[in-house]
Design a protein around this motif. Structure first.
Motif, mmCIF file in Angstrom:
data_model
loop_
_atom_site.group_PDB
_atom_site.id
_atom_site.type_symbol
_atom_site.label_atom_id
_atom_site.label_comp_id
_atom_site.label_asym_id
_atom_site.label_seq_id
_atom_site.Cartn_x
_atom_site.Cartn_y
_atom_site.Cartn_z
ATOM 1 N N ALA A 1 1.007 -1.213 0.214
ATOM 2 C CA ALA A 1 -0.080 -0.011 -0.048
ATOM 3 C C ALA A 1 0.772 1.121 -0.052
ATOM 4 C CB ALA A 1 -0.947 -0.078 1.143
ATOM 5 N N PHE A 2 0.414 2.307 -0.525
ATOM 6 C CA PHE A 2 1.027 3.674 -0.679
ATOM 7 C C PHE A 2 0.073 4.581 0.011
ATOM 8 C CE2 PHE A 2 3.045 6.989 -3.039
ATOM 9 C CZ PHE A 2 2.348 7.977 -2.977
ATOM 10 N N GLU A 3 0.616 5.528 0.655
ATOM 11 C CA GLU A 3 -0.128 6.454 1.215
ATOM 12 C C GLU A 3 0.511 8.168 0.896
ATOM 13 O OE1 GLU A 3 -0.119 7.030 5.742
ATOM 14 O OE2 GLU A 3 -2.265 7.793 5.238
ATOM 15 N N SER A 4 -0.266 8.886 0.545
ATOM 16 C CA SER A 4 0.304 10.236 0.069
ATOM 17 C C SER A 4 0.182 11.048 1.302
ATOM 18 C CB SER A 4 -0.749 10.884 -0.827
ATOM 19 O OG SER A 4 -0.631 12.265 -0.868
ATOM 20 N N LYS A 5 1.374 11.781 1.496
ATOM 21 C CA LYS A 5 1.459 12.667 2.518
ATOM 22 C C LYS A 5 0.766 14.019 2.293
ATOM 23 C CE LYS A 5 5.634 11.942 5.662
ATOM 24 N NZ LYS A 5 6.650 12.625 6.416
ATOM 25 N N VAL A 6 0.391 13.996 1.131
ATOM 26 C CA VAL A 6 -0.360 15.201 0.660
ATOM 27 C C VAL A 6 -1.664 15.285 1.152
ATOM 28 C CG1 VAL A 6 -1.258 16.770 -1.276
ATOM 29 C CG2 VAL A 6 1.310 15.832 -1.153
ATOM 30 N N ASP A 7 -2.558 14.370 0.846
ATOM 31 C CA ASP A 7 -3.797 14.234 1.284
ATOM 32 C C ASP A 7 -4.327 12.982 2.103
ATOM 33 O OD1 ASP A 7 -5.005 13.310 -2.087
ATOM 34 O OD2 ASP A 7 -3.727 12.549 -0.858
ATOM 35 N N ASN A 8 -2.866 12.176 2.293
ATOM 36 C CA ASN A 8 -3.399 10.908 3.147
ATOM 37 C C ASN A 8 -4.215 9.923 2.460
ATOM 38 O OD1 ASN A 8 -3.665 13.140 5.709
ATOM 39 N ND2 ASN A 8 -2.063 11.437 5.723
ATOM 40 N N ASP A 9 -4.189 10.123 1.017
ATOM 41 C CA ASP A 9 -4.882 9.135 0.314
ATOM 42 C C ASP A 9 -4.179 7.728 0.217
ATOM 43 O OD1 ASP A 9 -6.091 9.086 -3.234
ATOM 44 O OD2 ASP A 9 -7.179 9.024 -1.333
ATOM 45 N N MET A 10 -4.824 6.862 0.350
ATOM 46 C CA MET A 10 -4.171 5.450 0.242
ATOM 47 C C MET A 10 -4.570 4.390 -0.742
ATOM 48 S SD MET A 10 -3.561 3.132 3.837
ATOM 49 C CE MET A 10 -2.155 2.273 3.703
ATOM 50 N N ARG A 11 -3.536 3.920 -1.184
ATOM 51 C CA ARG A 11 -3.874 2.874 -2.520
ATOM 52 C C ARG A 11 -3.237 1.566 -2.153
ATOM 53 N NH1 ARG A 11 -7.474 5.882 -3.911
ATOM 54 N NH2 ARG A 11 -7.558 7.345 -5.451
ATOM 55 N N PHE A 12 -3.958 0.762 -2.400
ATOM 56 C CA PHE A 12 -3.630 -0.818 -2.339
ATOM 57 C C PHE A 12 -3.312 -1.709 -3.486
ATOM 58 C CE2 PHE A 12 -4.550 -1.536 2.196
ATOM 59 C CZ PHE A 12 -5.276 -0.283 2.534
ATOM 60 N N GLY A 13 -2.361 -2.380 -3.520
ATOM 61 C CA GLY A 13 -2.155 -3.437 -4.499
ATOM 62 C C GLY A 13 -3.220 -4.619 -4.310
ATOM 63 N N ALA A 14 -3.185 -5.303 -5.382
ATOM 64 C CA ALA A 14 -4.484 -6.419 -5.463
ATOM 65 C C ALA A 14 -3.761 -7.497 -4.756
ATOM 66 C CB ALA A 14 -4.626 -6.727 -6.892
ATOM 67 N N GLY A 15 -2.678 -7.637 -4.004
ATOM 68 C CA GLY A 15 -2.190 -8.694 -3.270
ATOM 69 C C GLY A 15 -1.305 -9.829 -4.071
ATOM 70 N N THR A 16 -0.861 -10.624 -3.253
ATOM 71 C CA THR A 16 0.127 -11.641 -3.601
ATOM 72 C C THR A 16 -0.034 -12.773 -2.556
ATOM 73 O OG1 THR A 16 2.005 -10.484 -4.687
ATOM 74 C CG2 THR A 16 2.234 -12.605 -4.043
ATOM 75 N N ARG A 17 -0.627 -13.914 -2.998
ATOM 76 C CA ARG A 17 -0.719 -15.067 -2.430
ATOM 77 C C ARG A 17 0.524 -15.779 -2.010
ATOM 78 N NH1 ARG A 17 -4.587 -20.034 -3.917
ATOM 79 N NH2 ARG A 17 -2.595 -20.449 -5.319
ATOM 80 N N LEU A 18 0.836 -16.045 -0.874
ATOM 81 C CA LEU A 18 2.179 -16.700 -0.518
ATOM 82 C C LEU A 18 1.881 -17.951 0.194
ATOM 83 C CD1 LEU A 18 5.347 -16.858 -0.509
ATOM 84 C CD2 LEU A 18 5.006 -15.617 1.874
ATOM 85 N N THR A 19 2.224 -19.024 -0.367
ATOM 86 C CA THR A 19 2.235 -20.132 0.477
ATOM 87 C C THR A 19 3.374 -20.888 0.845
ATOM 88 O OG1 THR A 19 0.277 -20.729 -1.027
ATOM 89 C CG2 THR A 19 1.397 -22.741 -0.108
ATOM 90 N N VAL A 20 3.739 -21.079 2.197
ATOM 91 C CA VAL A 20 4.990 -21.691 2.602
ATOM 92 C C VAL A 20 4.656 -23.105 2.588
ATOM 93 C CG1 VAL A 20 6.765 -21.701 4.578
ATOM 94 C CG2 VAL A 20 5.328 -19.629 3.876
ATOM 95 N N LYS A 21 5.503 -23.940 2.129
ATOM 96 C CA LYS A 21 5.442 -25.080 2.082
ATOM 97 C C LYS A 21 6.052 -26.043 2.970
ATOM 98 C CE LYS A 21 4.076 -25.457 -2.756
ATOM 99 N NZ LYS A 21 4.367 -25.595 -4.272
ATOM 100 N N PRO A 22 5.893 -27.108 3.767
ATOM 101 C CA PRO A 22 6.641 -27.849 4.542
ATOM 102 C C PRO A 22 7.860 -28.662 3.911
ATOM 103 C CG PRO A 22 4.609 -28.762 4.582
ATOM 104 C CD PRO A 22 4.598 -27.649 3.652
#
Lengths: 114, 116
Positions: free
Chosen positions: A93-114
């Motif tokens: 996520a990114f947050e602007s210091k100008v107007d505190n506007d926040m934007r998110f990425g769509a995500g990455t699914r991480l799987t940790v395998k044993p």
């Protein structure tokens, strides 16, 4: 408007190994905040790490660290010594210091395998 | 075209009032969410709807009531607003119901609620 891109929808890693999740963003601002959030199957979001753009030193929180490349507008998350409990969706996520506007990425699914 | 939109972007209101925040997605997604972000940037899931049906309802005061008239909309109504409700509220949508927390989510721009 700021945009945040996570180009890896899914990733996997073996337990105890290191993995890096990518995030790029677009902005014309010079100072801002960047975040990584983790959303495990419980669905509650956890704030993993944050970085202030004017700080050159990369943020670190235990096994989590970032590689912040301001000129390239890149903010990757490195997870060392991966654990099964790291399995989750990770959002940048990114947050602007100008107007505190926040934007998110769509995500990455991480799987940790044993 | 805006994928996930929220209105209003800013909402300033008095304690005790009732207010609504609207969310709409044009992505054809089945699932929508409401999150609350506090001043420390912690993000907490509040509700999730899948195809107009409530599937997640975290411990949230019952003054908060989500309403999904159709799968493209998830509105949040808040009764008797309190000072502690001041926060940024994010709406998000994903293609299908979250199972094991695996699915990508597209977030709206947020609504900044200030209760005076």
């Amino acid at each position: 408007a700021q945009t945040v891109t996570q180009s890896q929808p899914e990733m996997s890693v073996q337990e105890a190994e290191t993995v890096t999740l990518s995030c790029t963003y677009d902005t014309s601002e010079n100072n801002y905040y960047l975040f990584w959030y983790k959303q495990p199957p419980s669905r509650q979001m956890i704030l993993v790490i944050r970085q202030e753009a004017y700080k050159q030193q990369n943020a670190t929180e235990n096994r989590f660290s970032v590689n912040f490349q301001k000129a390239a507008k890149s903010f990757s998350l490195k997870i060392s010594d991966s654990q099964l409990g790291d399995t989750a969706m990770y959002f940048c996520a990114f947050e602007s210091k100008v107007d505190n506007d926040m934007r998110f990425g769509a995500g990455t699914r991480l799987t940790v395998k044993p | 075209d805006t994928a996930v939109s929220q209105t209003p972007k800013y909402l300033v209101t008095q304690m005790g009032n009732d207010k609504s925040i609207k969310c709409e997605q044009n992505l054809g997604h089945d699932t929508m969410y409401w999150y609350k972000q506090d001043s420390k940037k912690f993000l907490k899931i509040m509700f999730s709807y899948n195809n107009k049906e409530l599937i997640i309802n975290e411990t949230v005061p019952n003054r908060f009531s989500p309403k999904s008239p159709d799968k493209a909309h998830l509105n949040l109504h808040i009764n008797s607003l309190e000072l502690g409700d001041s926060a940024v509220y994010f709406c998000a949508s994903s293609p299908r119901a979250v199972a094991g927390g695996r699915n990508e989510q597209f977030f709206g721009p947020g609504t900044r609620l200030t209760v005076l």
